[in-house]
Design an enzyme around this catalytic site. Structure first.
Site, PDB file in Angstrom:
ATOM      1  N   ASN A   1       0.815  -1.074  -0.074  1.00  0.00           N
ATOM      2  CA  ASN A   1       0.083  -0.088   0.060  1.00  0.00           C
ATOM      3  C   ASN A   1       0.760   1.257   0.063  1.00  0.00           C
ATOM      4  O   ASN A   1       1.758   1.379   0.774  1.00  0.00           O
ATOM      5  CB  ASN A   1      -1.040  -0.117   1.270  1.00  0.00           C
ATOM      6  CG  ASN A   1      -2.021   1.023   1.086  1.00  0.00           C
ATOM      7  OD1 ASN A   1      -1.704   2.058   1.273  1.00  0.00           O
ATOM      8  ND2 ASN A   1      -3.036   0.671   1.117  1.00  0.00           N
TER       9      ASN A   1
ATOM     10  N   GLU B   1      -2.276  -4.769  -3.374  1.00  0.00           N
ATOM     11  CA  GLU B   1      -2.575  -5.636  -4.625  1.00  0.00           C
ATOM     12  C   GLU B   1      -2.267  -5.101  -5.858  1.00  0.00           C
ATOM     13  O   GLU B   1      -1.798  -5.378  -6.823  1.00  0.00           O
ATOM     14  CB  GLU B   1      -4.133  -6.051  -4.326  1.00  0.00           C
ATOM     15  CG  GLU B   1      -4.327  -7.084  -3.201  1.00  0.00           C
ATOM     16  CD  GLU B   1      -4.808  -6.292  -2.195  1.00  0.00           C
ATOM     17  OE1 GLU B   1      -4.653  -5.059  -1.834  1.00  0.00           O
ATOM     18  OE2 GLU B   1      -5.930  -6.657  -1.443  1.00  0.00           O
TER      19      GLU B   1
ATOM     20  N   SER C   1      -7.715  -9.208   3.249  1.00  0.00           N
ATOM     21  CA  SER C   1      -9.274  -9.437   2.658  1.00  0.00           C
ATOM     22  C   SER C   1      -9.194  -8.310   1.348  1.00  0.00           C
ATOM     23  O   SER C   1      -9.081  -7.239   1.663  1.00  0.00           O
ATOM     24  CB  SER C   1     -10.175  -9.602   3.198  1.00  0.00           C
ATOM     25  OG  SER C   1     -11.443 -10.062   2.401  1.00  0.00           O
TER      26      SER C   1
ATOM     27  N   ASP D   1      -8.487   4.841   3.741  1.00  0.00           N
ATOM     28  CA  ASP D   1      -8.003   3.911   2.814  1.00  0.00           C
ATOM     29  C   ASP D   1      -9.100   2.845   2.302  1.00  0.00           C
ATOM     30  O   ASP D   1      -9.084   2.417   1.289  1.00  0.00           O
ATOM     31  CB  ASP D   1      -6.876   2.937   3.498  1.00  0.00           C
ATOM     32  CG  ASP D   1      -6.140   2.496   2.340  1.00  0.00           C
ATOM     33  OD1 ASP D   1      -5.812   3.180   1.370  1.00  0.00           O
ATOM     34  OD2 ASP D   1      -5.958   1.081   2.488  1.00  0.00           O
TER      35      ASP D   1
END
Lengths: 146, 146
Positions: free
Chosen positions: A39, A52, A77, A142
Site C-alpha cells: 500500500n 494488490e 482480504s 483507505d
C-alpha cells in the site's frame, strides 16, 4: 509458512517501516513472483495503490494467458477495487492472510468462480490490529469510510 | 454537450494522440473537476491506469465525504477494476459516454445503488470503434481477454 505469503508479509512490513499502511501482496506465476507491492497511500499520496494494485502495477503489462495462471497473495482480504482488478484479469486463486480486521469482496469473488483461501495468519492480524489502533483516520480513508 | 463529458472526451483524445487507448475520465465535486485522466497502458506501461483510475489517482487523497458527493464521467462503460474503485469510494453517480463497444460492471454498480446514465455519445463510440479496429490486441490486453 508458505514462502509467497512470507513475501507478501515482508512487503507489508516494508510499507509499515516507510510510515505507510501495512498491507502487502505478491503475484505468482509458475512458482515465481512476477509482481510485488505494498500500500502506497502515504508514501505516494495515492488513493489507488493498495497492496494488490501495486503488485499488479509492478508486474507490468501481461497477457491474459499469464494472469489466468497466477495466484495472488495478499495479507488482507481484498477491497472492492482490488477485487475488481482480480476479476478484470481473471486471477483464478487468491491466498488471503486474514479477514478478521477487514472483509472485502470475498462473496463476489467466490460467485465469479475465484478460489479463495483465508489463512487467519497471526502476524497479518497483528500488523493490522496495531495499525488500526495507531492510525484509525488513515485506515478509514483507505477503505473509503468516515 | 455537458462540459464535463466534453472534458472526459478531451482526455480520451489526448490519450489517442499520445499513441494510447482513447478512454478518458473526470471526477467532479461541487461543479468542479478535481481529477482528470486517461488510459495509460501504453504511455506508462501500466495495467492499472485505466482512464477512471488515472482520474482517481490525479484527484489525490480525498475524504469519504468528498467522494460521496462526486460524479464520475467516463467515455466508456467502466470495467470491473474501475467499478470496484467506484464502489470502494462510494461515488454515487456515473455518467457513461457509451456502452456499445464494451459493457462493464453496470449491473453490479446498479445493484449497489450507484446511479448510472449512459449517453451513447457518437464521438465516444467512434473513438472506440476506430481504436478496436486499429489495435485489437492492445484492446484485448486492456480488458483482460485473449
Amino acid at each position: 509458512m508458505d514462502k509467497f505469503m512470507r513475501a507478501a508479509i515482508d512487503e507489508a512490513i516494508k510499507g509499515k517501516e516507510e510510515g505507510g499502511i501495512p498491507i502487502g501482496s505478491v503475484i505468482v506465476y509458475q512458482n515465481e513472483i512476477i509482481g510485488r507491492g505494498h500500500n502506497r497511500r502515504v508514501q505516494s499520496g495515492s488513493p489507488i495503490l493498495h497492496g494488490e494494485m501495486d503488485a499488479f502495477e509492478n508486474a507490468g503489462r501481461r497477457s491474459a494467458s499469464v494472469y489466468r495462471q497466477c495466484t495472488l497473495y495478499t495479507t488482507l482480504s481484498p477491497c472492492s477495487m482490488c477485487s475488481g482488478a482480480i476479476l478484470l484479469y481473471e486471477i483464478p486463486k487468491i491466498i488471503i492472510g486474514e479477514n478478521q480486521t477487514f472483509i472485502g469482496e470475498e462473496q463476489l469473488l467466490k460467485r465469479r468462480g475465484v478460489e479463495l483461501e483465508v489463512l487467519q495468519d497471526p502476524e497479518c492480524i497483528q500488523l493490522m490490529q496495531d495499525f488500526i489502533i495507531e492510525s484509525p483516520e488513515l485506515w478509514n480513508e483507505d477503505i473509503g469510510t468516515e
